[in-house]
Design a protein around this motif. Sequence first.
Motif, short mmCIF file in Angstrom:
data_model
loop_
_atom_site.label_atom_id
_atom_site.label_comp_id
_atom_site.label_asym_id
_atom_site.label_seq_id
_atom_site.Cartn_x
_atom_site.Cartn_y
_atom_site.Cartn_z
N GLU A 41 0.71 -1.08 0.25
CA GLU A 41 0.09 -0.02 -0.08
C GLU A 41 0.97 1.19 0.07
O GLU A 41 1.82 1.46 0.83
CB GLU A 41 -0.80 -0.19 1.30
N GLU A 82 -1.41 7.18 1.51
CA GLU A 82 -2.69 7.83 1.00
C GLU A 82 -2.32 9.27 0.56
O GLU A 82 -1.50 9.73 1.25
CB GLU A 82 -3.74 7.99 2.09
N ARG A 105 -6.18 5.91 -2.15
CA ARG A 105 -5.43 4.69 -1.74
C ARG A 105 -5.05 4.24 -2.80
O ARG A 105 -5.78 4.02 -3.79
CB ARG A 105 -6.24 4.23 -0.57
N SER A 160 -5.99 2.06 -7.43
CA SER A 160 -6.55 3.13 -6.57
C SER A 160 -7.78 3.29 -6.40
O SER A 160 -8.53 2.85 -7.55
CB SER A 160 -5.70 4.19 -7.19
#
Length: 286
Positions: free
Chosen positions: A12, A15, A107, A126
């Motif tokens: 990940e 953000e 994200r 995303s």
Amino acid sequence: MPIDPSVAIGAELPEVEFSWTASDVLLYHLGLGAGADPEDPRELRYVYERDLQVLPTFGVVAPTFGATEPPRVSFPGVDIDLASVLHGEQGITVHQPLPVAGSARARIRIADIHDKGKAAVIVQESEAVDGAGNPLFTTRSSIFARGEGGFGGHRGPSGSTTLPDRDPDAELLSPTLPQQALLYRLCGDRNPLHADPDFAAAAGFPRPILHGLCSYGVVCKALVDGLLKGDTARVAGFSARFAGVVYPGETLRTRVWESDDRILLTTSVVERDDAPVLADAVLTIH
Ligand SMILES: CCCCCCC[C@@H](O)CC(=O)SCCNC(=O)CCNC(=O)[C@H](O)C(C)(C)COP(=O)(O)OP(=O)(O)OC[C@H]1O[C@@H](n2cnc3c(N)ncnc32)[C@H](O)[C@@H]1OP(=O)(O)O
């Protein structure tokens, strides 16, 4: 090791919070060549504040809009030279029409990495939500990293869309300007591949090439104008594979096959015997 799939796949990224203004949207549309006929009321809806509407492909550039540094291909488990990278594929699904100005957060994750032997294909996904947390759009994209395969990963899918066995229902022509990439880079992709002849030569091209996302936006606009009466709100999604390069100034020919809620298409370069530009391309509509 430039690619470590055990670290990269599923990673990940931090953000991203971003916002945009009507001026950003106007610049984006101009970067796609909008406004060539300023007396056309439909065309004005892309380049003038009154009744401004937003091409959904703006979503893919909104998070980095206005960036002034070249992009870096550096994520957990991936660190590769920008000169080896081409944009491979791009898709967006819009969950609500994009407002002309707003703020959002996205994200991003590395969804997969395919090992094509001579290249690696790095797939990112995303999810963007608006200020109230409502889904705005979802994207899926890949970068094609030449010379970065051979790390022992799985090969991933091949291109797959089968076109109907009939003549296209329509054909759309989209001229581009010789300075198109120099304009488009102001939208936030300052990759020198699109401006610097020496960088382009080192990457194996006779001259700077057009941004994949510029061709992607140009074609989306042509479809909206040619098939959807200029109404961007009818686009539910648009995805395509970048099958070949475009040099600024070339004319794009898009052939389309319509079905109920999908438009299949291919795009090629008129001046180079219809050399492929977009393949596996689908526009979904409301
Ligand atoms: C974080 C920020 C990062 C930065 C992001 C990028 C920033 C931007 O500024 C960069 C750009 O905009 S570059 C411009 C846009 N992209 C292009 O012009 C690429 C055009 N495509 C090509 O040149 C070739 O198709 C090419 C070169 C892509 C492939 O051609 P070949 O080498 O001849 O490959 P081929 O033998 O046809 O296929 C090998 C395997 O790869 C798969 N594949 C092919 N094209 C693909 C593509 N576009 N995307 C994903 N996968 C692709 C094939 O399916 C094949 O795999 P398999 O054998 O398993 O089917």
